[in-house]
Design a protein around this motif. Structure first.
Motif, PDB file in Angstrom:
ATOM      1  N   ALA A 106       0.865  -1.176   0.000  1.00 40.82           N
ATOM      2  CA  ALA A 106       0.000   0.000   0.000  1.00 40.82           C
ATOM      3  C   ALA A 106       0.902   1.226   0.000  1.00 40.82           C
ATOM      4  N   CYS A 107       0.894   1.990  -1.090  1.00 46.57           N
ATOM      5  CA  CYS A 107       1.876   3.062  -1.299  1.00 46.57           C
ATOM      6  C   CYS A 107       1.223   4.436  -1.335  1.00 46.57           C
ATOM      7  N   GLN A 108       1.802   5.355  -0.579  1.00 49.10           N
ATOM      8  CA  GLN A 108       1.364   6.737  -0.594  1.00 49.10           C
ATOM      9  C   GLN A 108       2.573   7.653  -0.800  1.00 49.10           C
ATOM     10  N   GLY A 109       2.302   8.867  -1.243  1.00 48.84           N
ATOM     11  CA  GLY A 109       3.378   9.841  -1.378  1.00 48.84           C
ATOM     12  C   GLY A 109       4.446   9.386  -2.352  1.00 48.84           C
ATOM     13  N   ASP A 130      -2.257  10.314  -4.402  1.00 45.05           N
ATOM     14  CA  ASP A 130      -1.134  11.240  -4.292  1.00 45.05           C
ATOM     15  C   ASP A 130       0.216  10.572  -4.518  1.00 45.05           C
ATOM     16  N   ALA A 131       0.230   9.271  -4.799  1.00 49.45           N
ATOM     17  CA  ALA A 131       1.501   8.546  -4.932  1.00 49.45           C
ATOM     18  C   ALA A 131       2.232   8.957  -6.207  1.00 49.45           C
ATOM     19  N   ARG A 132       3.560   8.970  -6.109  1.00 57.78           N
ATOM     20  CA  ARG A 132       4.430   9.257  -7.246  1.00 57.78           C
ATOM     21  C   ARG A 132       5.531   8.199  -7.270  1.00 57.78           C
ATOM     22  N   ILE A 171       6.321   9.293 -12.222  1.00 57.05           N
ATOM     23  CA  ILE A 171       5.000   9.141 -12.834  1.00 57.05           C
ATOM     24  C   ILE A 171       3.963   9.131 -11.717  1.00 57.05           C
ATOM     25  N   ASP A 172       2.779   9.646 -12.022  1.00 55.59           N
ATOM     26  CA  ASP A 172       1.743   9.705 -10.988  1.00 55.59           C
ATOM     27  C   ASP A 172       1.011   8.368 -10.912  1.00 55.59           C
ATOM     28  N   ALA A 173       0.093   8.281  -9.974  1.00 57.08           N
ATOM     29  CA  ALA A 173      -0.593   7.014  -9.712  1.00 57.08           C
ATOM     30  C   ALA A 173      -1.394   6.542 -10.920  1.00 57.08           C
ATOM     31  N   ASP A 174      -2.044   7.471 -11.625  1.00 52.70           N
ATOM     32  CA  ASP A 174      -2.840   7.070 -12.782  1.00 52.70           C
ATOM     33  C   ASP A 174      -1.961   6.512 -13.893  1.00 52.70           C
ATOM     34  N   MET A 175      -0.797   7.132 -14.116  1.00 58.29           N
ATOM     35  CA  MET A 175       0.127   6.616 -15.118  1.00 58.29           C
ATOM     36  C   MET A 175       0.680   5.264 -14.680  1.00 58.29           C
ATOM     37  N   GLU A 187      -8.554   6.716  -3.266  1.00 56.13           N
ATOM     38  CA  GLU A 187      -8.414   7.992  -2.566  1.00 56.13           C
ATOM     39  C   GLU A 187      -7.419   7.827  -1.418  1.00 56.13           C
ATOM     40  N   SER A 188      -6.630   8.849  -1.186  1.00 55.86           N
ATOM     41  CA  SER A 188      -5.550   8.758  -0.205  1.00 55.86           C
ATOM     42  C   SER A 188      -6.046   8.329   1.172  1.00 55.86           C
ATOM     43  N   GLU A 189      -7.187   8.873   1.582  1.00 58.76           N
ATOM     44  CA  GLU A 189      -7.694   8.557   2.917  1.00 58.76           C
ATOM     45  C   GLU A 189      -8.269   7.145   3.011  1.00 58.76           C
ATOM     46  N   LYS A 190      -8.438   6.479   1.870  1.00 57.00           N
ATOM     47  CA  LYS A 190      -8.995   5.123   1.872  1.00 57.00           C
ATOM     48  C   LYS A 190      -7.944   4.057   1.602  1.00 57.00           C
ATOM     49  N   LEU A 191      -6.671   4.458   1.469  1.00 55.35           N
ATOM     50  CA  LEU A 191      -5.620   3.509   1.103  1.00 55.35           C
ATOM     51  C   LEU A 191      -5.505   2.354   2.090  1.00 55.35           C
TER      52      LEU A 191
END
Length: 262
Positions: A106-109, A130-132, A171-175, A187-191
């Motif tokens: 589970a990756c953030q930031g 928000d992950a990169r 690259i961003d999360a969508d890419m 969503e970040s708060e649901k990760l």
């Protein structure tokens, strides 16, 4: 006063949780972190552990931004020590791939360099919006040392992999989702909730069946298609005669949820 552990290990039902706990250092990877990862996997893999899936997550704003460069600098004066640093990291990440347990990240930031290499060694990846993701090594004259040079191109393709290596861009999360680097973007708060819910669902499956499918997929990709097909044929008969398959077929006929013993 004792130093806080770099990794916190816990359980949520049948899910083993490994949490990187160095948010002040962006959860960078050290020998101590790798040792804690290895010890946790050793414990979770024990037949009587009750663990059927593993979740790797991290405290703070960022999942992991790479190796502990302070430690790297302290080891560079001794070739044997820096070789151990690299080899040990490799062995731990290979353990994640070889583990019979499914490993979910589970990756953030920021997920960069060694953090990307850790993520790439996991089986399924959740990303916060928000992950990169990126390989940061070229920006500082470094090269990937924990398998990134091999795993990244295998997942995203040679040209995309080389582009990320050469430019050190993120690259961003969508890419990352589009390129197959991650499986889910939430969503970040649901990760945390989404990743744990996924792991909990996996724990209802046959542990032996999941382990066999993981082995077939990972070992099969390391050889030719013919080698992989032969491996499947060699294994599948025994798998079909297992107690878990008997339970699965009985559950299907009885229109109920199976209860696997493995």
């Amino acid at each position: 006063m004792s130093e806080a552990p770099p990794v916190i290990v816990s359980r949520s039902g049948a899910v083993g949780v490994i949490e990187l706990a160095r948010p002040d250092k962006f959860n960078c990877l050290s020998l101590a972190v790798h040792a804690a990862l290895e010890a946790a996997i050793d414990d979770f893999e024990k037949p009587d552990s009750g663990v059927r899936a593993v979740l790797i997550r991290a405290q703070g704003k960022h999942f992991c931004t790479g190796a502990d460069l302070d430690e790297v600098k302290s080891l560079r004066s001794d070739q044997a020590k820096i070789e151990h640093f690299i080899r040990y990291g490799h062995s731990v990440l290979r353990r994640l791939e070889a583990s019979p347990l499914p490993i979910v990240a589970a990756c953030q930031g920021l997920v960069l360099a060694g953090g990307t290499e850790l993520m790439l060694a996991c089986d399924v990846v959740f990303a916060a919006k928000d992950a990169r993701f990126g390989d940061q090594h070229a920006q500082f004259g470094l090269v990937p040392g924990w398998g990134g040079s091999q795993r990244f191109p295998r997942i995203v393709g040679l040209r995309r992999g080389l582009d990320l290596f050469f430019t050190a861009r993120w690259i961003d999360a969508d890419m990352a989702l589009q390129w197959g680097v991650v499986n889910y973007v939430v969503e970040s708060e649901k990760l945390a909730e989404a990743a744990l819910e996924y792991c909990t669902k996996i724990t209802t499956r046959s542990r032996a069946g999941i382990a066999t499918m993981k082995r077939l997929a990972r070992e099969g990709l390391e050889g030719s298609l013919a080698d992989g097909l032969k491996l499947e044929q060699d294994i599948v008969t025994g798998a079909l005669l297992s107690d878990d398959v008997s339970e699965g077929l009985a559950a299907f006929e009885g229109r109920r949820a199976p209860v696997f013993k493995s």
